[in-house]
Design a protein around this motif. Structure first.
Motif, PDB file in Angstrom:
ATOM      1  N   LYS A 142       0.881  -1.350   0.078  1.00 46.38           N
ATOM      2  CA  LYS A 142      -0.121  -0.139  -0.031  1.00 46.38           C
ATOM      3  C   LYS A 142       0.775   1.176  -0.165  1.00 46.38           C
ATOM      4  CE  LYS A 142      -4.138   1.799   1.828  1.00 46.38           C
ATOM      5  NZ  LYS A 142      -5.050   1.727   3.324  1.00 46.38           N
ATOM      6  N   ALA A 143       1.717   1.067  -0.707  1.00 46.42           N
ATOM      7  CA  ALA A 143       2.802   2.179  -0.883  1.00 46.42           C
ATOM      8  C   ALA A 143       2.444   3.250  -2.234  1.00 46.42           C
ATOM      9  CB  ALA A 143       4.082   1.800  -0.976  1.00 46.42           C
ATOM     10  N   CYS A 144       2.764   4.334  -2.012  1.00 45.43           N
ATOM     11  CA  CYS A 144       2.558   5.337  -3.301  1.00 45.43           C
ATOM     12  C   CYS A 144       3.957   5.296  -4.088  1.00 45.43           C
ATOM     13  CB  CYS A 144       2.187   6.618  -2.961  1.00 45.43           C
ATOM     14  SG  CYS A 144       0.389   6.869  -2.227  1.00 45.43           S
ATOM     15  N   VAL A 145       3.807   4.800  -5.335  1.00 41.85           N
ATOM     16  CA  VAL A 145       5.078   4.830  -6.045  1.00 41.85           C
ATOM     17  C   VAL A 145       4.953   5.787  -7.200  1.00 41.85           C
ATOM     18  CG1 VAL A 145       6.728   3.416  -7.388  1.00 41.85           C
ATOM     19  CG2 VAL A 145       5.078   2.353  -5.679  1.00 41.85           C
ATOM     20  N   ILE A 146       5.959   6.777  -7.134  1.00 42.09           N
ATOM     21  CA  ILE A 146       5.865   8.056  -7.916  1.00 42.09           C
ATOM     22  C   ILE A 146       7.277   7.822  -9.050  1.00 42.09           C
ATOM     23  CG2 ILE A 146       6.361  10.394  -7.775  1.00 42.09           C
ATOM     24  CD1 ILE A 146       5.578   8.960  -4.521  1.00 42.09           C
ATOM     25  N   SER A 147       6.687   8.267 -10.295  1.00 37.86           N
ATOM     26  CA  SER A 147       7.565   8.162 -11.448  1.00 37.86           C
ATOM     27  C   SER A 147       6.972   9.154 -12.275  1.00 37.86           C
ATOM     28  CB  SER A 147       7.749   6.784 -12.023  1.00 37.86           C
ATOM     29  OG  SER A 147       6.426   6.526 -12.567  1.00 37.86           O
ATOM     30  N   GLY A 175      11.581  -5.894  -5.720  1.00 34.14           N
ATOM     31  CA  GLY A 175      10.925  -6.332  -6.916  1.00 34.14           C
ATOM     32  C   GLY A 175       9.703  -5.614  -7.209  1.00 34.14           C
ATOM     33  N   ILE A 176       9.310  -5.198  -8.435  1.00 34.19           N
ATOM     34  CA  ILE A 176       8.072  -4.208  -8.493  1.00 34.19           C
ATOM     35  C   ILE A 176       7.404  -5.104 -10.036  1.00 34.19           C
ATOM     36  CG2 ILE A 176       9.167  -2.607  -9.906  1.00 34.19           C
ATOM     37  CD1 ILE A 176       6.915  -0.600  -9.028  1.00 34.19           C
ATOM     38  N   GLN A 177       6.048  -4.705  -9.836  1.00 32.23           N
ATOM     39  CA  GLN A 177       5.232  -5.332 -10.965  1.00 32.23           C
ATOM     40  C   GLN A 177       4.467  -4.301 -11.561  1.00 32.23           C
ATOM     41  OE1 GLN A 177       2.875  -9.385 -11.516  1.00 32.23           O
ATOM     42  NE2 GLN A 177       1.514  -7.998 -10.433  1.00 32.23           N
ATOM     43  N   PRO A 178       5.026  -3.874 -12.769  1.00 33.07           N
ATOM     44  CA  PRO A 178       4.520  -2.762 -13.514  1.00 33.07           C
ATOM     45  C   PRO A 178       3.719  -3.244 -14.442  1.00 33.07           C
ATOM     46  CG  PRO A 178       6.867  -3.210 -14.449  1.00 33.07           C
ATOM     47  CD  PRO A 178       6.326  -4.118 -12.939  1.00 33.07           C
ATOM     48  N   VAL A 179       2.237  -3.555 -14.214  1.00 31.32           N
ATOM     49  CA  VAL A 179       1.309  -4.171 -15.276  1.00 31.32           C
ATOM     50  C   VAL A 179       1.353  -3.313 -16.427  1.00 31.32           C
ATOM     51  CG1 VAL A 179      -1.119  -4.525 -15.344  1.00 31.32           C
ATOM     52  CG2 VAL A 179      -0.167  -5.066 -13.053  1.00 31.32           C
ATOM     53  N   PRO A 180       1.359  -3.840 -17.477  1.00 30.62           N
ATOM     54  CA  PRO A 180       1.220  -3.152 -18.788  1.00 30.62           C
ATOM     55  C   PRO A 180       0.540  -2.019 -18.930  1.00 30.62           C
ATOM     56  CG  PRO A 180       1.679  -5.473 -19.428  1.00 30.62           C
ATOM     57  CD  PRO A 180       1.205  -5.232 -17.892  1.00 30.62           C
ATOM     58  N   GLN A 181      -0.767  -2.276 -18.425  1.00 25.54           N
ATOM     59  CA  GLN A 181      -1.908  -1.090 -18.687  1.00 25.54           C
ATOM     60  C   GLN A 181      -1.620   0.098 -17.736  1.00 25.54           C
ATOM     61  OE1 GLN A 181      -2.594  -4.458 -18.140  1.00 25.54           O
ATOM     62  NE2 GLN A 181      -3.480  -5.217 -20.207  1.00 25.54           N
ATOM     63  N   HIS A 182      -0.647   0.085 -16.645  1.00 29.70           N
ATOM     64  CA  HIS A 182      -0.564   1.183 -15.807  1.00 29.70           C
ATOM     65  C   HIS A 182       0.767   2.002 -16.170  1.00 29.70           C
ATOM     66  CE1 HIS A 182      -2.537  -1.582 -12.484  1.00 29.70           C
ATOM     67  NE2 HIS A 182      -3.473  -1.161 -13.302  1.00 29.70           N
ATOM     68  N   ASP A 183       0.676   3.324 -15.709  1.00 32.01           N
ATOM     69  CA  ASP A 183       1.483   4.185 -16.095  1.00 32.01           C
ATOM     70  C   ASP A 183       2.942   4.247 -16.056  1.00 32.01           C
ATOM     71  OD1 ASP A 183      -0.908   5.729 -16.978  1.00 32.01           O
ATOM     72  OD2 ASP A 183      -0.826   7.162 -15.351  1.00 32.01           O
ATOM     73  N   ILE A 184       3.263   3.342 -14.770  1.00 29.52           N
ATOM     74  CA  ILE A 184       4.461   3.356 -14.588  1.00 29.52           C
ATOM     75  C   ILE A 184       5.251   2.509 -15.735  1.00 29.52           C
ATOM     76  CG2 ILE A 184       4.236   1.267 -12.889  1.00 29.52           C
ATOM     77  CD1 ILE A 184       6.644   2.331 -11.129  1.00 29.52           C
ATOM     78  N   ALA A 185       4.600   1.385 -16.057  1.00 30.86           N
ATOM     79  CA  ALA A 185       5.112   0.597 -17.158  1.00 30.86           C
ATOM     80  C   ALA A 185       5.531   1.337 -18.358  1.00 30.86           C
ATOM     81  CB  ALA A 185       4.094  -0.262 -17.564  1.00 30.86           C
ATOM     82  N   TYR A 220      -3.991   9.281 -18.357  1.00 31.21           N
ATOM     83  CA  TYR A 220      -2.279   9.396 -18.460  1.00 31.21           C
ATOM     84  C   TYR A 220      -1.874  10.669 -17.954  1.00 31.21           C
ATOM     85  CZ  TYR A 220       2.405   8.756 -19.847  1.00 31.21           C
ATOM     86  OH  TYR A 220       4.057   8.663 -19.676  1.00 31.21           O
ATOM     87  N   ASP A 221      -2.421  11.797 -18.447  1.00 32.84           N
ATOM     88  CA  ASP A 221      -2.085  13.175 -18.229  1.00 32.84           C
ATOM     89  C   ASP A 221      -2.722  13.934 -17.035  1.00 32.84           C
ATOM     90  OD1 ASP A 221      -4.214  13.574 -19.611  1.00 32.84           O
ATOM     91  OD2 ASP A 221      -3.338  14.951 -21.119  1.00 32.84           O
ATOM     92  N   GLN A 222      -3.421  13.126 -16.254  1.00 32.39           N
ATOM     93  CA  GLN A 222      -4.192  13.545 -15.021  1.00 32.39           C
ATOM     94  C   GLN A 222      -3.376  13.351 -13.903  1.00 32.39           C
ATOM     95  OE1 GLN A 222      -8.146  11.620 -15.392  1.00 32.39           O
ATOM     96  NE2 GLN A 222      -9.169  13.424 -14.487  1.00 32.39           N
ATOM     97  N   SER A 223      -2.948  14.269 -12.841  1.00 30.16           N
ATOM     98  CA  SER A 223      -2.267  14.261 -12.018  1.00 30.16           C
ATOM     99  C   SER A 223      -3.060  13.603 -10.561  1.00 30.16           C
ATOM    100  CB  SER A 223      -1.650  15.780 -11.383  1.00 30.16           C
ATOM    101  OG  SER A 223      -1.256  15.728 -10.141  1.00 30.16           O
ATOM    102  N   GLU A 224      -2.408  12.781 -10.119  1.00 27.93           N
ATOM    103  CA  GLU A 224      -3.125  12.131  -8.844  1.00 27.93           C
ATOM    104  C   GLU A 224      -2.686  13.229  -7.739  1.00 27.93           C
ATOM    105  OE1 GLU A 224      -2.219   8.873 -11.483  1.00 27.93           O
ATOM    106  OE2 GLU A 224      -1.020  10.628 -10.787  1.00 27.93           O
ATOM    107  N   TYR A 225      -2.155  14.240  -7.513  1.00 28.60           N
ATOM    108  CA  TYR A 225      -1.997  14.965  -6.513  1.00 28.60           C
ATOM    109  C   TYR A 225      -3.173  16.070  -6.596  1.00 28.60           C
ATOM    110  CZ  TYR A 225       2.616  13.153  -5.217  1.00 28.60           C
ATOM    111  OH  TYR A 225       3.819  12.233  -5.013  1.00 28.60           O
ATOM    112  N   GLU A 226      -3.318  16.463  -8.030  1.00 31.51           N
ATOM    113  CA  GLU A 226      -4.411  17.363  -8.143  1.00 31.51           C
ATOM    114  C   GLU A 226      -5.895  16.972  -8.016  1.00 31.51           C
ATOM    115  OE1 GLU A 226      -2.042  20.298 -11.495  1.00 31.51           O
ATOM    116  OE2 GLU A 226      -3.221  18.752 -12.263  1.00 31.51           O
ATOM    117  N   MET A 227      -5.804  15.704  -8.481  1.00 33.50           N
ATOM    118  CA  MET A 227      -7.073  15.113  -8.043  1.00 33.50           C
ATOM    119  C   MET A 227      -7.474  14.622  -6.611  1.00 33.50           C
ATOM    120  SD  MET A 227     -10.048  13.722  -9.126  1.00 33.50           S
ATOM    121  CE  MET A 227      -9.603  13.342 -10.911  1.00 33.50           C
ATOM    122  N   ALA A 228      -6.375  14.474  -5.732  1.00 31.93           N
ATOM    123  CA  ALA A 228      -6.261  14.396  -4.226  1.00 31.93           C
ATOM    124  C   ALA A 228      -6.786  15.688  -3.755  1.00 31.93           C
ATOM    125  CB  ALA A 228      -4.936  14.062  -3.826  1.00 31.93           C
TER     126      ALA A 228
END
Length: 473
Positions: A142-147, A175-185, A220-228
């Protein structure tokens, strides 16, 4: 309604009798995972758990199930804890539409109290334990990963805050699992094409509003911080990382800074996932940790996930529904009424819509499959009439049993994309998908006998409110 930090939210839970503090000594395994599983088995309005006496971890405080109920989810939104789910959905949708809310930048943060730059050993810093007994190791879940987008690093919205499972691989490696559908991938692919490592920051023990935004399928170009900021109705606080240009949640308890190593992979897994199955093991990227910050006597947060429902389902329930709802309304602004995609992260979605003409509901289902979230999830879409509440499963079952004709209303589309974690996909990441049209046939579809619907008694709505008020006292 903004919470100052993670501790502020825990204090609110305490005041609202939605936090159960456990002072007796418990073992990391199996007690912590078992307690979190057990509390999820007891209903929809159960409290969070705070453990103060964990064997082997002197003075460590470990929080679980923090937003693992609709009561705690309502408190996260600053609403009364007895707010019905449907009301939370529409309030969430209202705030979602008010994004972006600009962030508030700070020079320093409470987690800068303690800093570790040499001889990093996560086994000494973090209270690590397996949530489920078949997990292949210790996980941060449950960690927020920023990239950041490597090709457009100055675009604030293309900085991603996401929640991804991370297995502890060594004293300073994850180890990290970057699912292809997610932005970090996308970010990792960009970096590796350049032969570069991808810088990341990992924030643990954050306010629930940012973990909620981080688990929301934004564009993709929506900010999680601005949504928070939109969700808490005031600017969200961030602070700049010391080793990169990444922005970090100000209220985090612990922060790890490092980078994903280009081209390096190690075996990761298995892990008990939100699908209710172990996901098996795969070759996944590695994060090298280079710096750690934490508050004095940090409170550590973990997430239990497994067979639904668990905290994971409350955390990603409404915030999966709302983006689908908003994107469908962009295509059909007058027709879409509500969307329930709370089940298994939207692998099944229920859409309530007005039907303009015969075949319209099936087109709505097709559009749901082609939303950003639908492409990786949404294995089945059930479409119901506007007077059917998609959050009321008995009503949905009624619509399926009386309105859907198996010959005409079951549409199957072969070999579409889905996240590889879906245990039914074969090969992993590919599945057939289905639309079930459970709406009343419209011309030119004139089959069935639907001319005499049964209406509810005249004052039913007034009595619903009166009884709800009585029950909440």
């Amino acid at each position: 309604m903004a919470y100052k930090d993670f501790r502020d939210f825990l204090n609110t839970l305490q005041k609202e009798n939605q936090l159960l503090t456990i002072d007796e000594e418990v073992k990391p395994e199996p007690d912590l995972g078992a307690a979190a599983r057990a509390i999820n088995n007891l209903g929809d309005n159960t409290p969070g758990l705070l453990f103060n006496n964990v064997y082997g971890y002197n003075n460590a405080q470990i929080a679980l199930n923090v937003i693992g109920s609709w009561s705690n989810h309502a408190l996260m939104l600053g609403m009364p804890k007895n707010t019905p789910v449907k009301e939370q959905f529409f309030e969430f949708a209202k705030r979602y539409s008010e994004a972006p809310v600009p962030v508030q930048r700070e020079e320093s943060a409470p987690f800068h109290e303690c800093e570790i730059t040499e001889d990093i050993n996560l086994f000494d810093i973090l209270p690590l334990f397996r949530i489920n007994q078949g997990d292949g190791g210790f996980y941060l879940d449950k960690a927020c990963v920023i990239s950041r987008d490597v090709t457009d690093p100055d675009h604030f919205g293309k900085q991603n805050v996401g929640i991804y499972r991370m297995q502890v691989k060594g004293k300073d490696r994850l180890g990290i699992q970057p699912v292809p559908q997610h932005d970090i991938a996308i970010h990792l692919k960009q970096a590796e094409e350049r032969g570069e490592n991808l810088k990341v920051a990992i924030a643990l023990g954050c306010e629930p509003v940012i973990t909620t935004a981080a688990s929301t399928p934004l564009l993709y170009d929506q900010s999680e911080y601005e949504m928070a900021g939109a969700l808490q109705q005031e600017p969200y606080k961030i602070v700049k990382a010391k080793l990169s240009n990444l922005d970090i949640p100000w209220g985090a308890e612990v922060v790890l800074e490092g980078e994903i190593l280009a081209g390096e992979r190690e075996y990761e897994g298995p892990f008990g996932e939100f699908t209710g199955h172990y996901s098996g093991g795969r070759s996944m990227p590695i994060i090298q940790i280079k710096r750690v910050y934490h508050r004095k006597n940090p409170i550590f947060e973990h997430l239990y996930l497994g067979m639904p429902w668990t905290e994971c389902d409350y955390m990603i329930g409404i915030n999966t529904c709302v983006p689908l709802y908003q994107q469908l309304k962009e295509a059909f602004p007058e027709e879409i009424v509500a969307v329930n995609a709370m089940y298994t992260h939207g692998l099944i979605a229920i859409v309530s819509t007005k039907s303009r003409y015969g075949g319209f509901a099936k087109a709505v289902g097709m559009r749901a499959l082609t939303t950003p979230h639908g492409l990786g999830y949404c294995k089945m879409v059930i479409v119901v009439d506007e007077d059917v509440d998609p959050f009321n499963l008995p009503q949905v079952m009624w619509a399926l049993s009386t309105k859907m004709h198996p010959k005409h209303d079951a549409v199957q589309i072969p070999d579409l994309s889905v996240l590889p974690l879906d245990p039914g996909s074969n090969p992993a990441g590919i599945t057939h998908k289905m639309i079930l049209d459970a709406t009343t046939p419209k011309a030119p579809e004139t089959r069935g006998h639907y001319s005499q619907p049964l209406d509810e008694p005249l004052t039913t709505k007034e009595w619903e409110k009166k009884l709800q008020d009585m029950l909440s006292k």
